[in-house]
Design an enzyme around this catalytic site. Sequence first.
Site, PDB file in Angstrom:
ATOM      1  N   ASP A 215       0.754  -1.280  -0.257  1.00 39.18           N
ATOM      2  CA  ASP A 215      -0.053  -0.045   0.063  1.00 39.18           C
ATOM      3  C   ASP A 215       1.080   1.072  -0.187  1.00 39.18           C
ATOM      4  O   ASP A 215       2.044   0.800  -0.218  1.00 39.18           O
ATOM      5  CB  ASP A 215      -1.050   0.448   0.721  1.00 39.18           C
ATOM      6  CG  ASP A 215       0.415  -0.298   2.568  1.00 39.18           C
ATOM      7  OD1 ASP A 215      -0.358  -1.178   3.036  1.00 39.18           O
ATOM      8  OD2 ASP A 215      -0.063   1.262   3.770  1.00 39.18           O
ATOM      9  N   ASP A 217       0.382   3.476   2.072  1.00 39.75           N
ATOM     10  CA  ASP A 217       0.427   4.874   3.383  1.00 39.75           C
ATOM     11  C   ASP A 217      -0.561   5.312   3.118  1.00 39.75           C
ATOM     12  O   ASP A 217      -1.567   5.605   2.361  1.00 39.75           O
ATOM     13  CB  ASP A 217       1.751   4.714   3.636  1.00 39.75           C
ATOM     14  CG  ASP A 217       2.111   4.628   5.452  1.00 39.75           C
ATOM     15  OD1 ASP A 217       1.412   3.938   6.409  1.00 39.75           O
ATOM     16  OD2 ASP A 217       2.250   6.348   6.051  1.00 39.75           O
TER      17      ASP A 217
HETATM   18  N1  ADE Z   1       2.574  -3.058   5.970  1.00 35.97           N
HETATM   19  C1  ADE Z   1       1.886  -2.909   5.868  1.00 35.97           C
HETATM   20  N2  ADE Z   1       1.956  -1.411   4.923  1.00 35.97           N
HETATM   21  C2  ADE Z   1       2.033  -1.122   6.177  1.00 35.97           C
HETATM   22  C3  ADE Z   1       2.029   1.138   6.655  1.00 35.97           C
HETATM   23  N3  ADE Z   1       0.932   1.236   6.036  1.00 35.97           N
HETATM   24  N4  ADE Z   1       2.482   0.831   7.336  1.00 35.97           N
HETATM   25  C4  ADE Z   1       3.076  -0.047   8.173  1.00 35.97           C
HETATM   26  N5  ADE Z   1       3.408  -1.049   8.433  1.00 35.97           N
HETATM   27  C5  ADE Z   1       2.110  -1.823   7.016  1.00 35.97           C
END
Ligand code: ADE
Length: 278
Positions: A215, A217
Amino acid sequence: STNATQSVSPVIGVIGGSGLYDIAGLENKEWRKVETPWGAPSDELLFGTLDGVRCVFLPRHGRGHPLPPSRLNYRANVAAMKIAGVTDIISLSAVGSLREDLPPGHFVIVDQFIDRSFAREKSFFDTGCVAHVSVADPVCPRIGDVAQAKLAELGVPHTRGGTYLVMEGPQFSTRAESELYRSWGCAVIGMTNMPEAKLAREAEICYATVAMVTDYDCWHDGHDSVTVDAVVKVMHDNADHARALVKAMIPELGKARGLCPAGCDRALEHALITAPSH
Ligand code: ADE
C-alpha cells in the site's frame, strides 16, 4: 576464529511475514519445537532441504494464531534460528510505501533502517556482559546481491536499496508521521524488521530484508480509493513472488563459501565486550 580459508556450509533461514507460511519445493519437511534461553519463538520451525541445501523456516507471526508486532519474541525467533544452525536469514515483510516510485507489488531490497519501535526487547546482551555491535550497515550485501539477481530473473519489479522505517504499531501512522518519515528520505514502512535485524547481527547471522509493498500508506492522496479486493490481490501476488524468490535464492545462497566478506558472521569480534562480572 578469523580465517580467510574457513569454509562454511550454509543453512538458510527464512522468516516469513503475513501470507508466507512455507518454502516452495521444500523436501524432508519436519516442524520441530525449538526452545531458547529467551523463551519460545512465534511457532515451531520448519526444517527441510531444497536442492540438498538445509533450510529452516519460521512464520514470524505464527501459524493460525497471529501475534501482533509488539507481542513477538524477537530474541527467541532469532535465537531459535541460531540454535538451528542458520547462517543466512532471508526476511520477508509486507510494508507500506513512502515513495511514489514504489507502488504496491514492488519489492525493495532494504539497505538501511530507522528503528522507531520501543516496546520490545532489543538485545541478547542485557545482563552479564555488554556488547555494542555495529549496525552501521545493517544488512548483508551478499544476500542482497542474490535477491536482486533472482528478482531480475523472475521479472518482479524491484529496487535495490532503501530505508525501512520501523514503527511500533499496531495502528498505522498518522498523516503527519507519514510525511515526517518521507521527509527523512525513508522508502518503506513496516512494524517488524527491528529489532530482528539488530539481533541477527548480535547473533552473527547474515541477514537481509526483502520488503514487499502492499500500500501507499496514508500520505498518498493521488491514487484511487483502496478496495479490499485490490489489497487482497496485491498480497496474493506478493506472496507468489516471494515463494518464487525464496526457491530461487536458496540454491545460490546454499553453495559452500568462505566467511562473509562483509563480516556479519564475525560481528562480535569488533564489538566492545566486558567480561562477565563475578
Ligand atoms: N505494513 C503494511 N503496510 C503498512 C503500513 N502502511 N504501515 C506500517 N506497516 C505496514
